[in-house]
Design a protein around this motif. Structure first.
Motif, PDB file in Angstrom:
ATOM      1  N   UNK A  94       0.835  -1.201   0.000  1.00 21.56           N
ATOM      2  CA  UNK A  94       0.000   0.000   0.000  1.00 21.56           C
ATOM      3  C   UNK A  94       0.871   1.252   0.000  1.00 21.56           C
ATOM      4  N   UNK A  95       1.986   1.215   0.736  1.00 22.88           N
ATOM      5  CA  UNK A  95       2.881   2.362   0.752  1.00 22.88           C
ATOM      6  C   UNK A  95       3.429   2.668  -0.625  1.00 22.88           C
ATOM      7  N   UNK A  96       3.808   1.637  -1.359  1.00 19.33           N
ATOM      8  CA  UNK A  96       4.322   1.849  -2.711  1.00 19.33           C
ATOM      9  C   UNK A  96       3.233   2.371  -3.642  1.00 19.33           C
ATOM     10  N   UNK A  97       2.029   1.824  -3.509  1.00 17.30           N
ATOM     11  CA  UNK A  97       0.926   2.286  -4.355  1.00 17.30           C
ATOM     12  C   UNK A  97       0.521   3.713  -4.021  1.00 17.30           C
ATOM     13  N   UNK A  98       0.805   4.146  -2.774  1.00 21.07           N
ATOM     14  CA  UNK A  98       0.510   5.528  -2.405  1.00 21.07           C
ATOM     15  C   UNK A  98       1.448   6.503  -3.112  1.00 21.07           C
ATOM     16  N   UNK A  99       2.599   6.008  -3.559  1.00 18.10           N
ATOM     17  CA  UNK A  99       3.552   6.857  -4.289  1.00 18.10           C
ATOM     18  C   UNK A  99       3.082   7.062  -5.718  1.00 18.10           C
TER      19      UNK A  99
ATOM     20  N   UNK B  89       5.037  -6.339 -11.866  1.00 16.66           N
ATOM     21  CA  UNK B  89       6.471  -6.438 -12.115  1.00 16.66           C
ATOM     22  C   UNK B  89       7.206  -5.237 -11.515  1.00 16.66           C
ATOM     23  N   UNK B  90       6.645  -4.053 -11.704  1.00 14.35           N
ATOM     24  CA  UNK B  90       7.276  -2.846 -11.164  1.00 14.35           C
ATOM     25  C   UNK B  90       7.282  -2.855  -9.641  1.00 14.35           C
ATOM     26  N   UNK B  91       6.193  -3.318  -9.040  1.00  7.98           N
ATOM     27  CA  UNK B  91       6.133  -3.423  -7.589  1.00  7.98           C
ATOM     28  C   UNK B  91       7.213  -4.372  -7.068  1.00  7.98           C
ATOM     29  N   UNK B  92       7.369  -5.494  -7.744  1.00  6.05           N
ATOM     30  CA  UNK B  92       8.371  -6.480  -7.329  1.00  6.05           C
ATOM     31  C   UNK B  92       9.779  -5.908  -7.434  1.00  6.05           C
ATOM     32  N   UNK B  93      10.067  -5.221  -8.533  1.00  7.13           N
ATOM     33  CA  UNK B  93      11.390  -4.616  -8.704  1.00  7.13           C
ATOM     34  C   UNK B  93      11.648  -3.536  -7.666  1.00  7.13           C
ATOM     35  N   UNK B  94      10.623  -2.742  -7.373  1.00  8.46           N
ATOM     36  CA  UNK B  94      10.780  -1.683  -6.389  1.00  8.46           C
ATOM     37  C   UNK B  94      11.022  -2.259  -4.999  1.00  8.46           C
ATOM     38  N   UNK B  95      10.367  -3.348  -4.677  1.00  8.92           N
ATOM     39  CA  UNK B  95      10.603  -4.021  -3.402  1.00  8.92           C
ATOM     40  C   UNK B  95      12.039  -4.512  -3.323  1.00  8.92           C
ATOM     41  N   UNK B  96      12.544  -5.076  -4.406  1.00  5.30           N
ATOM     42  CA  UNK B  96      13.917  -5.587  -4.420  1.00  5.30           C
ATOM     43  C   UNK B  96      14.918  -4.458  -4.229  1.00  5.30           C
TER      44      UNK B  96
ATOM     45  N   UNK C 192      11.983  -8.349   3.693  1.00  2.00           N
ATOM     46  CA  UNK C 192      12.184  -9.362   2.645  1.00  2.00           C
ATOM     47  C   UNK C 192      10.979 -10.284   2.508  1.00  2.00           C
ATOM     48  N   UNK C 193      10.587 -10.507   1.277  1.00  2.00           N
ATOM     49  CA  UNK C 193       9.473 -11.404   0.993  1.00  2.00           C
ATOM     50  C   UNK C 193       9.795 -12.199  -0.267  1.00  2.00           C
ATOM     51  N   UNK C 194       9.294 -13.424  -0.314  1.00  2.00           N
ATOM     52  CA  UNK C 194       9.492 -14.258  -1.504  1.00  2.00           C
ATOM     53  C   UNK C 194       8.800 -13.605  -2.695  1.00  2.00           C
ATOM     54  N   UNK C 195       9.447 -13.680  -3.859  1.00  2.00           N
ATOM     55  CA  UNK C 195       8.900 -13.032  -5.048  1.00  2.00           C
ATOM     56  C   UNK C 195       7.516 -13.568  -5.385  1.00  2.00           C
TER      57      UNK C 195
END
Length: 205
Positions: free
Chosen positions: A2-7, A13-20, A28-31
């Motif tokens: 939710x924090x990332x989506x608030x940005x 795919x973009x969410x996963x890359x941004x988390x990495x 840390x979370x499994x992909x």
């Protein structure tokens, strides 16, 4: 998530890359789980999903909803839990008396190498922000807090590794025969008391 989506809106795919690139260092979370989380947010009404086609490739873009922003604000209002440390090399050193001195020295060197590698990436990002060219530069005031933590954390691991290397090099070939330096034990005890000592000092003012 939710924090990332608030940005801004993101594809999975973009969410996963941004988390990495960012939050993965502290969350840390499994992909495979990351790809499922946005769908759960949609089911809860915290986000919407819109299918798009980029070139010939379809993708789903997720956007936070008003309900999602309210849920994020509610979560931010409550202080979270403290850090949980997972450090395999430190666990190995805790049982160094069942291995060899060479094993321990290699493990310590690997820990320092980890700190150097991570800090090289950290320093590059810090330099970009200092130059006004960081990702989402307008959010630098908040991202700076995490950046400062990682800068200190990597430096701490490196300093600890240098100290641990010096201690282990003084061990006999069989670590089981090693004897702790009383002066070092006393110094560790002194430094470990910093919190309560400062609290007492504050209370006496």
């Amino acid at each position: 998530m939710l924090g990332l989506l608030a940005v801004q809106p993101w594809s999975t795919y973009e969410l996963t890359r941004q988390m990495e690139r960012s939050l993965g260092r502290v969350w840390p979370r499994a992909q495979s789980r990351l790809y499922e989380e946005p769908k759960k947010l949609v089911a809860l009404g915290f986000a919407t999903a819109e299918d798009e086609v980029v070139g010939r490739r379809p993708r789903t873009v997720y956007t936070i909803t008003g309900t999602g922003r309210a849920a994020l604000a509610e979560w931010l209002a409550e202080p979270g839990e403290g850090p949980v440390l997972e450090f395999e090399q430190l666990v190995q050193l805790s049982f160094a008396d069942h291995g060899t001195k060479r094993d321990a020295l290699r493990t310590i060197a690997a820990a320092r190498g980890w700190a150097e590698q991570r800090n090289a990436e950290n320093a590059a990002v810090a330099q970009r922000y200092a130059a006004g060219e960081g990702p989402f530069q307008y959010r630098a005031a908040t991202t700076m807090l995490a950046g400062a933590f990682f800068t200190e954390f990597y430096a701490m691991v490196a300093r600890w590794a240098d100290w641990a290397d010096e201690q282990a090099r003084g061990w006999p070939d069989d670590p089981a025969d090693a004897v702790a330096d009383p002066a070092q034990l006393a110094e560790i005890a002194r430094r470990a008391a910093w919190g309560p000592a400062e609290e007492r000092a504050e209370g006496g003012r």
